[in-house]
Design an enzyme around this catalytic site. Structure first.
Site, PDB file in Angstrom:
ATOM      1  N   ASP A   9       0.832  -1.207   0.000  1.00  0.00           N
ATOM      2  CA  ASP A   9       0.000   0.000   0.000  1.00  0.00           C
ATOM      3  C   ASP A   9       0.868   1.260   0.000  1.00  0.00           C
ATOM      4  OD1 ASP A   9      -2.331   1.429  -0.045  1.00  0.00           O
ATOM      5  OD2 ASP A   9      -2.808   1.142   2.064  1.00  0.00           O
TER       6      ASP A   9
ATOM      7  N   ASN B 237     -10.776  -3.407  -6.146  1.00  0.00           N
ATOM      8  CA  ASN B 237     -10.063  -2.334  -6.866  1.00  0.00           C
ATOM      9  C   ASN B 237     -10.751  -1.917  -8.167  1.00  0.00           C
ATOM     10  OD1 ASN B 237      -6.664  -3.297  -5.860  1.00  0.00           O
ATOM     11  ND2 ASN B 237      -8.066  -1.793  -4.957  1.00  0.00           N
TER      12      ASN B 237
HETATM   13  C1  FPP Z   1      -2.006   0.276  -3.259  1.00  0.00           C
HETATM   14  O1  FPP Z   1      -1.569   1.589  -3.317  1.00  0.00           O
HETATM   15  C2  FPP Z   1      -1.479  -0.446  -4.371  1.00  0.00           C
HETATM   16  C3  FPP Z   1      -2.236  -1.048  -5.334  1.00  0.00           C
HETATM   17  C4  FPP Z   1      -3.694  -1.069  -5.378  1.00  0.00           C
HETATM   18  C5  FPP Z   1      -1.597  -1.719  -6.435  1.00  0.00           C
HETATM   19  C6  FPP Z   1      -0.359  -2.452  -6.070  1.00  0.00           C
HETATM   20  C7  FPP Z   1       0.240  -2.841  -7.311  1.00  0.00           C
HETATM   21  C8  FPP Z   1       1.545  -2.826  -7.573  1.00  0.00           C
HETATM   22  C9  FPP Z   1       2.624  -2.518  -6.617  1.00  0.00           C
HETATM   23  C10 FPP Z   1       1.942  -3.187  -8.900  1.00  0.00           C
HETATM   24  C11 FPP Z   1       1.992  -4.673  -8.957  1.00  0.00           C
HETATM   25  C12 FPP Z   1       1.946  -5.036 -10.350  1.00  0.00           C
HETATM   26  C13 FPP Z   1       2.286  -6.221 -10.800  1.00  0.00           C
HETATM   27  C14 FPP Z   1       2.512  -6.371 -12.209  1.00  0.00           C
HETATM   28  C15 FPP Z   1       2.498  -7.393  -9.964  1.00  0.00           C
HETATM   29  P1  FPP Z   1      -2.662   2.718  -3.339  1.00  0.00           P
HETATM   30  O2  FPP Z   1      -2.904   3.086  -4.757  1.00  0.00           O
HETATM   31  O3  FPP Z   1      -3.859   2.290  -2.578  1.00  0.00           O
HETATM   32  O4  FPP Z   1      -1.891   3.874  -2.611  1.00  0.00           O
HETATM   33  P2  FPP Z   1      -2.504   4.978  -1.645  1.00  0.00           P
HETATM   34  O5  FPP Z   1      -3.062   4.241  -0.447  1.00  0.00           O
HETATM   35  O6  FPP Z   1      -1.326   5.818  -1.304  1.00  0.00           O
HETATM   36  O7  FPP Z   1      -3.530   5.702  -2.451  1.00  0.00           O
END
Ligand code: FPP
Length: 242
Positions: A16, A64
């Site tokens: 996250d 998501n």
């Molecule tokens: C949460 O951060 C992250 C995600 C929903 C996506 C995680 C995905 C990756 C790290 C890429 C993985 C990809 C592959 C190809 C395996 P957030 O967007 O919720 O961050 P925030 O809480 O700061 O808004």
């Protein structure tokens, strides 16, 4: 201290903080997800170096889909980019890749990329990276029950062990250590069944910044934890048996 191996066999991670990491840099959220992929490849190597056998990460949850459509399509596209950029490296580094989650809702192209990632790494043994994509813990329990029923199992045959064999992570031991980056302290529908006795570790670190310092902090905390699995501490059990 209850003696358990100081190194967890299986680590699960909620990655996250990508969005906030990008925002701090006045960049779009996608920039953070891109940096998140680099952090993931780094983390696989760091955990493997320290002897972790299974790493399971939450890349895209069943929930998501509620994100803005450009972010959803960006994440889908990122998988294709990530596979073409990193698959060869992961494969030569001994990483076995598994994808867990509902594949029905993703495009044929994405499904083909997953299949290529899995089939080209199937014989690797250094570490198994399971990527949870279109995954939810509740979905996993329901799909496991459905498949067990489809196999004709009756209510009395459905034990915890039997149901476990139908869950998406049936090939792995339960996670010993569950890490969430980004400062929130919740499970968010990840591995609900499998994390029943996982040790939890939360860090403020945003996922793109996750590196050796955080890996070692999480592993050091884990090594100090006393695991009971619902029982009593090992030293008390030993004293009671004397
Ligand atoms: C949460 O951060 C992250 C995600 C929903 C996506 C995680 C995905 C990756 C790290 C890429 C993985 C990809 C592959 C190809 C395996 P957030 O967007 O919720 O961050 P925030 O809480 O700061 O808004």
């Amino acid at each position: 201290m209850d003696r358990h191996s100081p190194i967890p066999r299986h680590v699960a991670v909620v990655m996250d903080g990508n969005g906030r990491w990008a925002k701090q840099r006045y960049m779009p959220r996608f920039f953070g997800h891109k940096a998140g992929v680099d952090a993931l490849v780094r983390a696989v190597d760091l955990f493997a170096e320290r002897g972790v056998e299974y790493l399971t990460v939450f890349a895209f949850s069943s929930e998501n889909w509620k994100r803005p459509s450009d972010e959803v399509s960006g994440l889908m596209g990122l998988v294709l980019v990530a596979v073409s950029k990193y698959l060869r490296r992961l494969a030569t580094d001994g990483v076995r890749i598994r994808i867990i989650g509902d594949r029905d809702a993703v495009t044929d192209k994405l499904r083909a990329a997953w299949e290529e990632a899995e089939s080209s790494t199937v014989h690797n043994t250094r570490i198994t990276l399971s990527v949870a994509f279109n995954y939810g813990g509740r979905w996993d329990v329901v799909q496991a029950c459905r498949r067990a029923m489809a196999d004709g199992l009756g209510p009395t045959e459905l034990t915890e062990d039997v149901l476990s064999r139908y869950t998406a992570l049936a090939f792995a031991p339960d996670p010993d250590l569950f890490i969430r980056t980004g400062g929130e302290m919740r499970i968010s529908n990840f591995l609900l069944w499998q994390a029943a006795y996982s040790e939890l570790f939360f860090t403020e670190c945003l996922w793109p910044d996750f590196g050796a310092t955080e890996v070692d902090a999480a592993l050091a905390t884990y090594a100090r934890r006393e695991r009971r699995f619902g029982g009593i501490p090992a030293r008390e059990a030993a004293a009671a048996a004397r």
